[in-house]
Design a protein around this motif. Structure first.
Motif, PDB file in Angstrom:
ATOM      1  N   LEU A 157       0.691  -1.174  -0.130  1.00 18.20           N
ATOM      2  CA  LEU A 157      -0.045   0.248   0.032  1.00 18.20           C
ATOM      3  C   LEU A 157       0.824   1.198   0.153  1.00 18.20           C
ATOM      4  N   THR A 158       1.912   1.125   0.354  1.00 17.73           N
ATOM      5  CA  THR A 158       2.960   2.381   0.442  1.00 17.73           C
ATOM      6  C   THR A 158       3.492   2.638  -0.953  1.00 17.73           C
ATOM      7  N   GLY A 159       3.194   1.949  -2.009  1.00 17.18           N
ATOM      8  CA  GLY A 159       3.747   2.248  -3.352  1.00 17.18           C
ATOM      9  C   GLY A 159       5.186   2.309  -3.443  1.00 17.18           C
ATOM     10  N   ASN A 160       5.897   1.949  -2.561  1.00 17.55           N
ATOM     11  CA  ASN A 160       7.390   1.848  -2.386  1.00 17.55           C
ATOM     12  C   ASN A 160       7.772   0.693  -2.962  1.00 17.55           C
ATOM     13  N   GLU A 161       8.284   0.535  -4.369  1.00 18.32           N
ATOM     14  CA  GLU A 161       8.982  -0.866  -4.723  1.00 18.32           C
ATOM     15  C   GLU A 161      10.009  -1.360  -4.060  1.00 18.32           C
ATOM     16  N   THR A 162      10.889  -0.634  -3.626  1.00 17.35           N
ATOM     17  CA  THR A 162      12.066  -1.080  -3.067  1.00 17.35           C
ATOM     18  C   THR A 162      11.862  -1.728  -1.817  1.00 17.35           C
ATOM     19  N   LEU A 163      10.704  -1.091  -1.048  1.00 14.32           N
ATOM     20  CA  LEU A 163      10.456  -1.700   0.251  1.00 14.32           C
ATOM     21  C   LEU A 163       9.678  -2.873   0.127  1.00 14.32           C
ATOM     22  N   VAL A 164       8.672  -3.050  -1.053  1.00  9.38           N
ATOM     23  CA  VAL A 164       8.279  -4.489  -1.256  1.00  9.38           C
ATOM     24  C   VAL A 164       8.969  -5.369  -1.675  1.00  9.38           C
ATOM     25  N   HIS A 165      10.000  -5.220  -2.184  1.00 10.31           N
ATOM     26  CA  HIS A 165      11.018  -5.950  -2.992  1.00 10.31           C
ATOM     27  C   HIS A 165      11.842  -6.460  -1.580  1.00 10.31           C
ATOM     28  N   SER A 166      12.325  -5.564  -0.824  1.00 11.79           N
ATOM     29  CA  SER A 166      13.032  -5.995   0.412  1.00 11.79           C
ATOM     30  C   SER A 166      12.072  -7.007   1.331  1.00 11.79           C
ATOM     31  N   TRP A 167      11.038  -6.685   1.410  1.00 12.01           N
ATOM     32  CA  TRP A 167      10.129  -7.537   2.474  1.00 12.01           C
ATOM     33  C   TRP A 167       9.815  -9.063   1.914  1.00 12.01           C
ATOM     34  N   THR A 168       9.862  -8.995   0.188  1.00  9.05           N
ATOM     35  CA  THR A 168       9.571 -10.144  -0.290  1.00  9.05           C
ATOM     36  C   THR A 168      10.654 -11.070  -0.318  1.00  9.05           C
ATOM     37  N   SER A 169      11.788 -10.601  -0.167  1.00  5.30           N
ATOM     38  CA  SER A 169      13.023 -11.168  -0.139  1.00  5.30           C
ATOM     39  C   SER A 169      13.090 -12.137   1.083  1.00  5.30           C
ATOM     40  N   LEU A 170      12.411 -11.456   2.121  1.00  3.24           N
ATOM     41  CA  LEU A 170      12.306 -12.259   3.259  1.00  3.24           C
ATOM     42  C   LEU A 170      11.125 -13.066   3.707  1.00  3.24           C
ATOM     43  N   GLU A 171      10.084 -13.152   2.555  1.00  6.11           N
ATOM     44  CA  GLU A 171       9.124 -14.070   2.848  1.00  6.11           C
ATOM     45  C   GLU A 171       9.094 -15.530   2.972  1.00  6.11           C
ATOM     46  N   GLY A 172      10.049 -16.036   2.335  1.00  9.07           N
ATOM     47  CA  GLY A 172      10.202 -17.481   2.580  1.00  9.07           C
ATOM     48  C   GLY A 172      10.600 -17.976   3.737  1.00  9.07           C
ATOM     49  N   SER A 173      11.561 -17.008   4.396  1.00  7.10           N
ATOM     50  CA  SER A 173      12.031 -17.306   5.808  1.00  7.10           C
ATOM     51  C   SER A 173      11.208 -16.913   6.745  1.00  7.10           C
ATOM     52  N   ILE A 174      10.526 -15.936   6.461  1.00  3.79           N
ATOM     53  CA  ILE A 174       9.378 -15.554   7.515  1.00  3.79           C
ATOM     54  C   ILE A 174       8.340 -16.656   7.705  1.00  3.79           C
ATOM     55  N   ARG A 175       8.080 -17.419   6.555  1.00  2.00           N
ATOM     56  CA  ARG A 175       7.192 -18.439   6.511  1.00  2.00           C
ATOM     57  C   ARG A 175       7.609 -19.566   7.283  1.00  2.00           C
TER      58      ARG A 175
END
Length: 223
Positions: free
Chosen positions: A149-167
């Motif tokens: 929702l922030t529209g900040n693609e760099t932030l989204v990309h950084s979060w997505t890179s952690l998603e597997g480890s978070i899960r």
């Protein structure tokens, strides 16, 4: 009659590399491929019915996502998250999501974000009677939306890179601990803080949730 695709991980996409990658991600985060187990090319390529070259491309991506690591003698293994790694992941996650919450709180149109996040919370509530994997996905959908929702693609990309480890960290903590992380009241406080327009309060609400969640998960895994 043509051979049917492997049932491991339900391959459905047309791109074999992406198909294999999705299948392996799902197998790792669901526990079908357990932490510290070896990722043997001959075995996996046969089960997935793909070439070893295509498999290697998928395995390289798993390494980049932090789901696989190279061990002794160059062998590739499913990553095992220890107490420190979980806390480190959540420190970075907290920084990203706190930033997202603060950005949303400071917007004039923040009530649109509140509406979207509230709908995501309704889905979390609805998933409360489902299996653990479905509940985890509903939780991650809320946090993913918070960033998007922030529209900040760099932030989204950084979060997505952690998603597997978070899960992984949630899935392997055990059901009772995992479910504790999905408490909707704590998530609702984040949404309320965003709606208040107070960026500092929104940031603090995320940080508080992440500190609790990291301690909850790492305590169980390190026991």
């Amino acid at each position: 009659m043509a051979a049917q695709p492997a049932t491991l991980l339900g391959l459905q996409k047309t791109n074999l590399r992406d198909q294999a990658l999705d299948a392996l991600r799902r197998a790792i985060t669901s526990g079908e491929l357990r932490p510290s187990s070896a990722l043997v090319e001959t075995e996996l390529s046969e089960r997935l019915q793909i070439s070893r070259g295509t498999l290697r491309e998928a395995l390289r991506q798993l390494q980049q996502e932090g789901l696989a690591v190279i061990g002794a003698r160059g062998r590739l293994y499913v990553r095992h998250l220890d107490d420190k790694e979980i806390r480190d992941i959540f420190v970075v996650r907290a920084a990203l999501e706190s930033t997202a919450a603060a950005l949303l709180a400071e917007r004039d149109d923040r009530q649109e974000s509140v509406a979207g996040l509230s709908s995501a919370l309704d889905l979390m509530d609805a998933a409360g009677d489902g299996d653990l994997e479905a509940r985890i996905e509903s939780d991650l959908s809320f946090h993913r939306l918070l960033c998007r929702l922030t529209g900040n693609e760099t932030l989204v990309h950084s979060w997505t890179s952690l998603e597997g480890s978070i899960r992984m960290s949630i899935m392997w903590a055990g059901k009772s601990r995992a479910v504790g992380n999905m408490d909707t009241d704590r998530h609702r406080r984040i949404v309320e803080a965003i709606g208040s327009g107070d960026g500092a309060a929104a940031c603090a609400s995320v940080a508080e949730h992440m500190t609790w969640a990291a301690a909850n998960l790492s305590a169980d895994i390190s026991a």
